[in-house]
Design a protein around this motif. Sequence first.
Motif, short mmCIF file in Angstrom:
data_model
loop_
_atom_site.label_atom_id
_atom_site.label_comp_id
_atom_site.label_asym_id
_atom_site.label_seq_id
_atom_site.Cartn_x
_atom_site.Cartn_y
_atom_site.Cartn_z
N LEU A 95 -5.02 0.69 0.39
CA LEU A 95 -5.80 1.37 1.43
C LEU A 95 -7.30 1.09 1.31
CD1 LEU A 95 -5.99 3.24 3.85
CD2 LEU A 95 -5.90 5.19 2.27
N ARG A 109 -6.40 0.69 11.35
CA ARG A 109 -5.04 1.21 11.45
C ARG A 109 -4.15 0.49 10.46
NH1 ARG A 109 -0.45 0.85 15.51
NH2 ARG A 109 0.29 2.99 15.80
N LEU A 110 -3.51 1.24 9.60
CA LEU A 110 -2.60 0.67 8.61
C LEU A 110 -1.18 0.73 9.16
CD1 LEU A 110 -2.56 1.22 4.81
CD2 LEU A 110 -0.47 1.68 6.10
N LYS A 111 -0.47 -0.40 9.05
CA LYS A 111 0.93 -0.48 9.47
C LYS A 111 1.81 -0.64 8.24
CE LYS A 111 0.14 -2.61 14.00
NZ LYS A 111 0.50 -3.76 14.89
N LEU A 130 -0.39 9.13 2.70
CA LEU A 130 -1.43 8.65 3.61
C LEU A 130 -2.11 9.83 4.32
CD1 LEU A 130 0.33 5.49 5.09
CD2 LEU A 130 -1.59 5.55 3.47
N TYR A 142 -2.73 5.44 10.86
CA TYR A 142 -1.58 4.75 10.28
C TYR A 142 -0.33 4.98 11.14
CZ TYR A 142 0.22 9.19 8.35
OH TYR A 142 0.72 10.46 8.21
#
Length: 279
Positions: A95, A109-111, A130, A142
């Motif tokens: 992260l 944006r985390l996928k 998260l 996320y």
Amino acid sequence: MTLLVPPSYGDRFRDLIGSLTGISLPASKVQMIDQRLRRRVMAFGLRDTETYLRMLLEDRDMTDELRIVIDLITTNTTSFFREPSHFDFLVDEILPAILRRRGTGLTPRLKLWSAASSEGAEAFTAAMVLAEAQRAGRRFDYAILGTDISYRMLERATAAVYDSDQLATVPAHLLRRYVMTSADPALAGKARMVPELRRRVRFRYLNLMDDAYPVDRDVDVILLRNVLIYFAAEDKDRVIARMVTHLAPGGHLLVGHSESMAVRHPGLRQVRPTIFRKE
């Protein structure tokens, strides 16, 4: 003159399951197969498993039954916070690297993709850690995708309802924050993930043996844990090769602790025993 003995229905069944799911079922698994299919044998009023397998293999109208069989044969062992070092690495290493790489413009944006999600414990564990990172002040968004070959497990994952003993490995402060209980006596001993997490996680059917996956090609983290152990060597290589095409540059693939030796791909660099980074 040598007489060729045709394969038994059991042999043909194991070959079929291997071709459809990648799951290797050696002859030593005959007793396990018989135990798991016994209810279906009884449901059709058949005298033995061999008769059931003959029906399954020779009747063209058994597509729906085959789907039930795949559900019964697949192993769906899962738990919250299984192999917790992976979730520590997600929050402490992956992260922060994403936040640094994507700068201070739009909210990054985390996928994350849980590629053998079973009934969702892995996906919701990731969602909890998260969400905690967001509460700690880190600015990001996320989304989590969970996929599995078992429709039965996908239904449970989507419902996000778990028995209390399944939640025993979730830290107490996270239980209070992210898990709801009901006053309804019919739901005693059960709890559900809060809407905040359910909005972030979606589940979809996917067979890892398919030639292509309907998944984004800029995924930051793929959790492919404790599934490769059931595959033949050549199938492991093909699955990993397909996974790599769905990772964003710098993305990470995480596998189970007994699977690190199975990951052999020129596009991946090992950064921890079970963690690989796409170069």
